[in-house]
Structure formats: C-alpha cells, structure tokens
Design an enzyme around this catalytic site. Structure first.
Site, PDB file in Angstrom:
ATOM      1  N   GLU A   1       0.828  -1.202   0.000  1.00  0.00           N
ATOM      2  CA  GLU A   1       0.000   0.000   0.000  1.00  0.00           C
ATOM      3  C   GLU A   1       0.868   1.259   0.000  1.00  0.00           C
ATOM      4  O   GLU A   1       0.615   2.210  -0.751  1.00  0.00           O
ATOM      5  CB  GLU A   1      -0.931   0.003   1.221  1.00  0.00           C
ATOM      6  CG  GLU A   1      -1.896  -1.164   1.270  1.00  0.00           C
ATOM      7  CD  GLU A   1      -1.367  -2.341   2.081  1.00  0.00           C
ATOM      8  OE1 GLU A   1      -2.171  -3.014   2.742  1.00  0.00           O
ATOM      9  OE2 GLU A   1      -0.129  -2.580   2.049  1.00  0.00           O
TER      10      GLU A   1
ATOM     11  N   ASP B   1      23.502 -40.129  -2.325  1.00  0.00           N
ATOM     12  CA  ASP B   1      23.691 -39.064  -3.311  1.00  0.00           C
ATOM     13  C   ASP B   1      24.688 -37.990  -2.892  1.00  0.00           C
ATOM     14  O   ASP B   1      25.210 -37.272  -3.742  1.00  0.00           O
ATOM     15  CB  ASP B   1      22.356 -38.382  -3.624  1.00  0.00           C
ATOM     16  CG  ASP B   1      21.369 -39.305  -4.311  1.00  0.00           C
ATOM     17  OD1 ASP B   1      21.785 -40.393  -4.749  1.00  0.00           O
ATOM     18  OD2 ASP B   1      20.179 -38.939  -4.405  1.00  0.00           O
TER      19      ASP B   1
END
Length: 335
Positions: free
Chosen positions: A52, A201
């Site tokens: 705003e 991984d």
C-alpha cells in the site's frame, strides 16, 4: 467497477516478490480513480515498504477519493519494521478499499478493516479470496498452525520409479526440470532429505542459479540413528553452519522446532521413506511431481513405504497445474 480484474492485477504484482518476502506474505496493490489505474506497488522484500505504501508513493495523481485494491487486509499493528498501512490509507483520503483476504495474523485479523470503516472508508472483502489463499498458502498455513508449510518434491519415470534397484538416480529428469527444481529451492527457507539420500547421493542442497545472491536455504537431515557420513558436503562446505540434523525426533516436534527458528516453508526432497513418513503423518501441504517420459520397469518406487491398503485411501491433489519442462512435465497441487 471491475473489482476482479483490478484484484488480479494486484495479485500479479504481489507474485513479483515470490521467495523474497518471508516471513511476510506476498502483497500487491492497485490504486484506481475514475476507472483508471493511477498507482501500483508491491511488497518487494521483508523490511521494505508494504504494498500500500509503495503504491501511494508511486501514484501519478491525487489519491483522495480513489479505490485501493490489495490482496491482503492492510496492517494496523506497530510491532514491526514498517509503519501500519491502514492509518496511511486514512491519511491519504482513500475512499474505498477492496480486499481479497482477511489477514490471519492475530495482530491484524480484522483490525485493519475495523480502523478503515471507523474512518468512514468503504471496505469490500472476499474478492477472489480463493485465489488469494493459494497465492499466500505458506503464510496462511504458518499463521493458522504455527508450523512450516511442507512442499514435497518428487521426480520419477512414468512408471513411478525414482532410481535403479541399486539406488542410481542421477539423473531421472532433464536439464530444464533440474533448473526448475533449483528455482523451487530458491523459494524455500529450508530443504530436507533423509539419511539414506545423504549417504547415496551426497547432495549439496544449495540453490545454483545465475545471479542468486540471497542466503542459501537451511539444510535439514532427518535420521533415525544419527549415524551420518561426517565428510558429506552438507557438513564440510562453506554453508555447513546452515545444516541441521534431527535424529529420532518425531516429525511434528521437528517442524515445531523449525518454526521457532523462523522457518516458514520446507522443501522435502527425499527420499521415498521420508516422503512416506511425512505423508502418513499428514504433514505435507503441496506436492510438485516431475515426470520424465521413460520407464525403468524394475527400480525403486517413489512412495514405497506409504502402505495403502484401500483404493479409496489414495492421495488426491487439488488445484493441479501442469508445466512442460523440455521433455519432462511437472505437476503441482495441494493435498
């Protein structure tokens, strides 16, 4: 007036700051006078001007008597870095405020609307409210539950396999999908994996995008035993201080602890067992599933441990969106 059209514009402005406003919501604002937009703004980053105030500052003409569109109720509290917006709108002489959603933050939650109405400003609410909920689903969930929003990321072949039987999984998807996954990482406060994924991984769990300059997400490792490889990247690289391990901690308790540390949203990346545990506990709010147009036949299933016994108990996604990424496809939806 075209309330829906102007609200869509406000929401489009809000999305320009996706991933940069935490712990604040994404908010956009449009100021309309005599049917013409005279000001636009959005909350660009936590600590900067609210939407705003940004729109008022950018207005090209007098705003007195204008209608202001904003997707979230203007704030009214002072215990923050920026001044309250409701009072600013009153001082500016705004005549009407159109809102998509009431702010679930207890410090606001209707208080901003009450101030505006007490000042004689017309207030219209619930314009595209469902769209507004989806836009700020993370903020709404965190405010209502006190827990981080959990976003599960899966990547599989068309037959639901995430790896070869021996665990080989790099890479299931193509380069475009992997780049998109890094964009997803950039929108989250933390990334989580299980101990099995860490061992197999050894991922870095970092955002590797050109021009990415914000702090890297925290790395969260869930382990039943706490026995983890100490030479893993997440424990030895430059961001090692941003790695946290939960060993044997119940998932709801772990999420509550993360929330206390300011984590608003968590990207759950692997593996299959951890994903199943979160789903079984009802702790996943959104799923993004990357699909590669291939088949492995034999291999590790995406949700091996979920353990459905009835067809009627299968998980359904709603508000599903599909996006092509090279030869791959990503679908995302709410649980």
């Amino acid at each position: 007036m075209d309330h829906a059209g102007f609200m869509r514009r406000a929401m489009a402005l809000a999305q320009q700051a996706r991933g940069r406003t935490w712990p604040n919501p994404m908010v956009g604002c449009v100021i309309v006078k005599d049917g013409r937009i005279i000001g636009e703004g959005f909350h660009a980053q936590a600590g900067l001007a609210h939407a705003e105030a940004d729109a008022l500052a950018r207005a090209t003409g007098p705003v007195a008597g204008a209608t202001l569109y904003v997707n979230l109720e203007p704030c009214c509290h002072t215990d923050k870095r920026t001044p309250p917006c409701a009072q600013a709108l009153i001082r500016a002489g705004i005549a009407r405020v159109v809102i998509a959603n009431i702010d679930p933050n207890p410090a606001v939650s209707g208080g901003g609307i009450a101030l505006l109405r007490q000042a004689g400003i017309e207030v219209i609410t619930d314009v595209l409210a469902e769209d507004g909920e989806r836009l700020n689903e993370v903020f709404f969930h965190q405010q209502r539950t006190g827990l981080p929003f959990v976003h599960l990321k899966l990547a599989s072949t068309l037959d639901g396999r995430i790896a070869m039987p021996d665990g080989q999984s790099q890479w299931i998807t193509g380069e475009a999908a992997r780049t998109h996954a890094h964009q997803l990482r950039a929108e989250h406060d933390a990334i989580a994996i299980g101990a099995g994924t860490l061992r197999s991984d050894n991922p870095r769990l970092t955002v590797r995008l050109p021009g990415f300059e914000r702090p890297q997400p925290q790395r969260i490792i869930f382990s039943r035993s706490g026995k983890l490889p100490t030479d893993a990247h997440v424990f030895t690289d430059a961001d090692a201080a941003r790695t946290r391990v939960f060993a044997g901690t119940p998932l709801p308790e772990a999420l509550a602890m993360l929330a206390e540390d300011g984590i608003c949203n968590l990207l759950l990346e692997g593996g299959a067992g951890l994903a199943a545990s979160f789903l079984q506990a009802g702790l996943v709010q959104r799923v993004s599933h990357y699909l590669n147009p291939s088949y492995l036949g034999d291999g590790l299933p995406a949700l091996a441990a979920y353990g459905l016994t009835e067809l009627s108990h299968r998980l359904h996604l709603k508000h599903v969106e599909y996006s092509p990424l090279g030869d791959d496809l990503v679908l995302t939806g709410r649980l």
